[in-house]
Motif scaffolding. Structure first.
Motif, PDB file in Angstrom:
ATOM      1  N   ALA A  87      26.302  -2.714  -6.996  1.00 37.11           N
ATOM      2  CA  ALA A  87      27.477  -3.310  -7.635  1.00 37.11           C
ATOM      3  C   ALA A  87      27.099  -3.868  -9.000  1.00 37.11           C
ATOM      4  O   ALA A  87      25.919  -4.060  -9.302  1.00 37.11           O
ATOM      5  CB  ALA A  87      28.046  -4.425  -6.752  1.00 37.11           C
ATOM      6  N   SER A  88      28.110  -4.129  -9.821  1.00 33.23           N
ATOM      7  CA  SER A  88      27.905  -4.712 -11.150  1.00 33.23           C
ATOM      8  C   SER A  88      28.420  -6.143 -11.170  1.00 33.23           C
ATOM      9  O   SER A  88      29.280  -6.520 -10.368  1.00 33.23           O
ATOM     10  CB  SER A  88      28.642  -3.882 -12.211  1.00 33.23           C
ATOM     11  OG  SER A  88      28.157  -2.554 -12.232  1.00 33.23           O
ATOM     12  N   PHE A  89      27.905  -6.936 -12.100  1.00 32.46           N
ATOM     13  CA  PHE A  89      28.304  -8.333 -12.206  1.00 32.46           C
ATOM     14  C   PHE A  89      29.445  -8.515 -13.200  1.00 32.46           C
ATOM     15  O   PHE A  89      29.590  -7.749 -14.156  1.00 32.46           O
ATOM     16  CB  PHE A  89      27.114  -9.189 -12.654  1.00 32.46           C
ATOM     17  CG  PHE A  89      25.996  -9.240 -11.643  1.00 32.46           C
ATOM     18  CD1 PHE A  89      25.992 -10.198 -10.638  1.00 32.46           C
ATOM     19  CD2 PHE A  89      24.960  -8.328 -11.689  1.00 32.46           C
ATOM     20  CE1 PHE A  89      24.979 -10.241  -9.694  1.00 32.46           C
ATOM     21  CE2 PHE A  89      23.936  -8.350 -10.754  1.00 32.46           C
ATOM     22  CZ  PHE A  89      23.940  -9.320  -9.750  1.00 32.46           C
ATOM     23  N   VAL A  90      30.238  -9.552 -12.949  1.00 37.23           N
ATOM     24  CA  VAL A  90      31.235 -10.004 -13.914  1.00 37.23           C
ATOM     25  C   VAL A  90      30.699 -11.296 -14.498  1.00 37.23           C
ATOM     26  O   VAL A  90      30.387 -12.245 -13.764  1.00 37.23           O
ATOM     27  CB  VAL A  90      32.605 -10.270 -13.248  1.00 37.23           C
ATOM     28  CG1 VAL A  90      33.597 -10.811 -14.281  1.00 37.23           C
ATOM     29  CG2 VAL A  90      33.142  -8.991 -12.607  1.00 37.23           C
ATOM     30  N   ALA A  91      30.525 -11.350 -15.805  1.00 32.49           N
ATOM     31  CA  ALA A  91      29.914 -12.518 -16.434  1.00 32.49           C
ATOM     32  C   ALA A  91      30.639 -12.882 -17.720  1.00 32.49           C
ATOM     33  O   ALA A  91      31.276 -12.036 -18.350  1.00 32.49           O
ATOM     34  CB  ALA A  91      28.435 -12.259 -16.730  1.00 32.49           C
ATOM     35  N   LYS A  92      30.529 -14.143 -18.100  1.00 35.25           N
ATOM     36  CA  LYS A  92      31.119 -14.566 -19.370  1.00 35.25           C
ATOM     37  C   LYS A  92      30.367 -13.915 -20.519  1.00 35.25           C
ATOM     38  O   LYS A  92      29.178 -13.596 -20.403  1.00 35.25           O
ATOM     39  CB  LYS A  92      31.088 -16.089 -19.488  1.00 35.25           C
ATOM     40  CG  LYS A  92      29.717 -16.726 -19.325  1.00 35.25           C
ATOM     41  CD  LYS A  92      29.815 -18.239 -19.298  1.00 35.25           C
ATOM     42  CE  LYS A  92      28.444 -18.887 -19.107  1.00 35.25           C
ATOM     43  NZ  LYS A  92      28.533 -20.363 -19.027  1.00 35.25           N
ATOM     44  N   SER A  93      31.065 -13.710 -21.612  1.00 36.73           N
ATOM     45  CA  SER A  93      30.508 -12.949 -22.734  1.00 36.73           C
ATOM     46  C   SER A  93      29.227 -13.553 -23.282  1.00 36.73           C
ATOM     47  O   SER A  93      28.364 -12.835 -23.807  1.00 36.73           O
ATOM     48  CB  SER A  93      31.545 -12.823 -23.847  1.00 36.73           C
ATOM     49  OG  SER A  93      32.003 -14.100 -24.270  1.00 36.73           O
ATOM     50  N   VAL A 100      16.276 -12.185 -21.836  1.00 41.66           N
ATOM     51  CA  VAL A 100      15.870 -11.811 -20.479  1.00 41.66           C
ATOM     52  C   VAL A 100      17.096 -11.574 -19.588  1.00 41.66           C
ATOM     53  O   VAL A 100      17.249 -10.517 -18.987  1.00 41.66           O
ATOM     54  CB  VAL A 100      14.941 -12.863 -19.830  1.00 41.66           C
ATOM     55  CG1 VAL A 100      14.537 -12.385 -18.421  1.00 41.66           C
ATOM     56  CG2 VAL A 100      13.705 -13.106 -20.684  1.00 41.66           C
ATOM     57  N   ILE A 101      17.993 -12.590 -19.497  1.00 45.79           N
ATOM     58  CA  ILE A 101      19.185 -12.465 -18.669  1.00 45.79           C
ATOM     59  C   ILE A 101      20.038 -11.300 -19.160  1.00 45.79           C
ATOM     60  O   ILE A 101      20.565 -10.518 -18.360  1.00 45.79           O
ATOM     61  CB  ILE A 101      19.997 -13.777 -18.680  1.00 45.79           C
ATOM     62  CG1 ILE A 101      19.132 -14.951 -18.208  1.00 45.79           C
ATOM     63  CG2 ILE A 101      21.234 -13.637 -17.813  1.00 45.79           C
ATOM     64  CD1 ILE A 101      18.621 -14.814 -16.804  1.00 45.79           C
ATOM     65  N   LYS A 102      20.169 -11.187 -20.472  1.00 46.56           N
ATOM     66  CA  LYS A 102      20.943 -10.090 -21.052  1.00 46.56           C
ATOM     67  C   LYS A 102      20.354  -8.745 -20.636  1.00 46.56           C
ATOM     68  O   LYS A 102      21.089  -7.811 -20.298  1.00 46.56           O
ATOM     69  CB  LYS A 102      20.943 -10.215 -22.577  1.00 46.56           C
ATOM     70  CG  LYS A 102      21.570  -9.033 -23.304  1.00 46.56           C
ATOM     71  CD  LYS A 102      21.420  -9.166 -24.804  1.00 46.56           C
ATOM     72  CE  LYS A 102      21.980  -7.927 -25.511  1.00 46.56           C
ATOM     73  NZ  LYS A 102      21.837  -8.035 -26.980  1.00 46.56           N
ATOM     74  N   TRP A 103      19.046  -8.666 -20.628  1.00 43.99           N
ATOM     75  CA  TRP A 103      18.341  -7.437 -20.264  1.00 43.99           C
ATOM     76  C   TRP A 103      18.681  -7.035 -18.829  1.00 43.99           C
ATOM     77  O   TRP A 103      19.014  -5.888 -18.545  1.00 43.99           O
ATOM     78  CB  TRP A 103      16.845  -7.693 -20.439  1.00 43.99           C
ATOM     79  CG  TRP A 103      15.960  -6.519 -20.192  1.00 43.99           C
ATOM     80  CD1 TRP A 103      16.099  -5.253 -20.688  1.00 43.99           C
ATOM     81  CD2 TRP A 103      14.789  -6.508 -19.376  1.00 43.99           C
ATOM     82  NE1 TRP A 103      15.081  -4.450 -20.238  1.00 43.99           N
ATOM     83  CE2 TRP A 103      14.255  -5.200 -19.446  1.00 43.99           C
ATOM     84  CE3 TRP A 103      14.118  -7.475 -18.633  1.00 43.99           C
ATOM     85  CZ2 TRP A 103      13.097  -4.835 -18.764  1.00 43.99           C
ATOM     86  CZ3 TRP A 103      12.953  -7.105 -17.971  1.00 43.99           C
ATOM     87  CH2 TRP A 103      12.457  -5.808 -18.032  1.00 43.99           C
ATOM     88  N   THR A 110      26.805  -4.815 -16.335  1.00 41.60           N
ATOM     89  CA  THR A 110      27.632  -6.012 -16.243  1.00 41.60           C
ATOM     90  C   THR A 110      28.913  -5.876 -17.054  1.00 41.60           C
ATOM     91  O   THR A 110      28.924  -5.317 -18.152  1.00 41.60           O
ATOM     92  CB  THR A 110      26.830  -7.235 -16.732  1.00 41.60           C
ATOM     93  OG1 THR A 110      25.771  -7.483 -15.803  1.00 41.60           O
ATOM     94  CG2 THR A 110      27.696  -8.472 -16.842  1.00 41.60           C
ATOM     95  N   VAL A 111      29.997  -6.404 -16.494  1.00 42.11           N
ATOM     96  CA  VAL A 111      31.287  -6.452 -17.193  1.00 42.11           C
ATOM     97  C   VAL A 111      31.402  -7.832 -17.827  1.00 42.11           C
ATOM     98  O   VAL A 111      31.407  -8.845 -17.121  1.00 42.11           O
ATOM     99  CB  VAL A 111      32.462  -6.231 -16.219  1.00 42.11           C
ATOM    100  CG1 VAL A 111      33.784  -6.331 -16.959  1.00 42.11           C
ATOM    101  CG2 VAL A 111      32.333  -4.888 -15.517  1.00 42.11           C
ATOM    102  N   TYR A 112      31.467  -7.887 -19.145  1.00 45.05           N
ATOM    103  CA  TYR A 112      31.566  -9.169 -19.838  1.00 45.05           C
ATOM    104  C   TYR A 112      33.034  -9.522 -20.084  1.00 45.05           C
ATOM    105  O   TYR A 112      33.830  -8.667 -20.490  1.00 45.05           O
ATOM    106  CB  TYR A 112      30.821  -9.105 -21.182  1.00 45.05           C
ATOM    107  CG  TYR A 112      29.329  -8.886 -21.037  1.00 45.05           C
ATOM    108  CD1 TYR A 112      28.512  -9.883 -20.522  1.00 45.05           C
ATOM    109  CD2 TYR A 112      28.754  -7.674 -21.404  1.00 45.05           C
ATOM    110  CE1 TYR A 112      27.145  -9.678 -20.387  1.00 45.05           C
ATOM    111  CE2 TYR A 112      27.393  -7.456 -21.275  1.00 45.05           C
ATOM    112  CZ  TYR A 112      26.594  -8.468 -20.757  1.00 45.05           C
ATOM    113  OH  TYR A 112      25.238  -8.269 -20.616  1.00 45.05           O
TER     114      TYR A 112
END
Length: 259
Positions: A87-93, A100-103, A110-112
């Protein structure tokens, strides 16, 4: 000795990422299903190197687009959930700008989402398209990470995705209790939890170093029965329902760990 081990972990993950990234990107470009599972493979390798043991209770819904809803404790959650679910994550932009987290987030497709009303409709349609293709999404409705012992209220606004229908059917929402139960091989305590929990104004680099110098760690994922917005009533009630389930599962795991 530990420094050499940590260096080896980082170098291996970099090399492994370089190897799997081309087929992953090609899969995304052509819409191949393999692009859903390559990130999971990466996380399954990573969680072993991070000396994590994952215990699963209950059964995750698979084979269709699902909205998984979980409490949020640490950057480690990304590896734990990513290794367990395709699955993919939904995260704030803003997450898309963090080192690191962005990577990790980008690897997971991830869906921003932003708080800008001008882009809200576009973002919603993008998520609807993902769910319609059978992709599942992971949501952390606290809006931030916590200390691993207390779970903040779930924001009902995050449950707007539950309004969506896929092929005429309401999206299934499955609550998940994510609980770190052991740190350094011992039952977790209020004193040891910050070694894995990353929250508040903690700097990432020192926390990452402290985590890597410790271990092993154990995390428990409890999958509760899935529900839909229609069966619960409205977004506020759905947020409250999921929160109650997650809190109960978290308390259960912490109590069992301390016994």
């Amino acid at each position: 000795m530990r420094t050499a081990y940590i260096t080896a972990i980082i170098l291996f993950l970099i090399l492994f990422t370089l190897v799997i990234m081309p087929p992953h990107l090609i899969g995304i470009l052509f819409g191949w299903r393999i692009s859903r599972y390559i990130p999971q493979l990466w996380h399954q390798v990573a969680f072993r190197l991070l000396r994590l043991k994952i215990r699963i209770v209950g059964t995750p819904v698979r084979g269709e687009g699902v909205l998984y809803v979980s409490n949020h404790v640490s950057w480690v959650d990304i590896v734990v959930m990513g290794a367990t679910l395709p699955a993919s994550f939904v995260a704030k932009s803003e997450v898309g700008t963090w080192p690191v987290i962005k990577w990790l987030a980008n690897l997971q497709r991830t869906v921003y989402v932003s708080r800008d009303r001008k882009t809200a409709d576009k973002e919603r349609k993008a998520m609807e398209a993902r769910l319609s293709r059978g992709d599942s999404l992971i949501l952390f409705p606290e809006g931030t990470s916590g200390d691993g012992l207390r779970i903040q209220d779930f924001r009902s606004a995050f449950f707007s995705l539950a309004d969506l229908k896929v092929d005429g059917h309401p999206v299934k929402v499955q609550p998940i209790s994510l609980t770190y139960t052991q740190v350094d091989g011992f039952p977790v305590t209020r004193r040891s939890m910050p070694q894995v929990a990353w929250y508040g104004d903690m700097d990432l680099a020192p926390h990452l170093k402290n985590y890597l110098y410790g271990g092993p760690y154990e995390v428990r994922l409890k999958f509760h029965e899935p529900v839909t917005l229609e069966s619960i009533g409205n977004r506020k009630k759905l947020a409250s329902y999921c929160h109650d389930k997650v809190v109960a599962g978290n308390s259960e795991a912490l109590s069992a760990s301390a016994a």
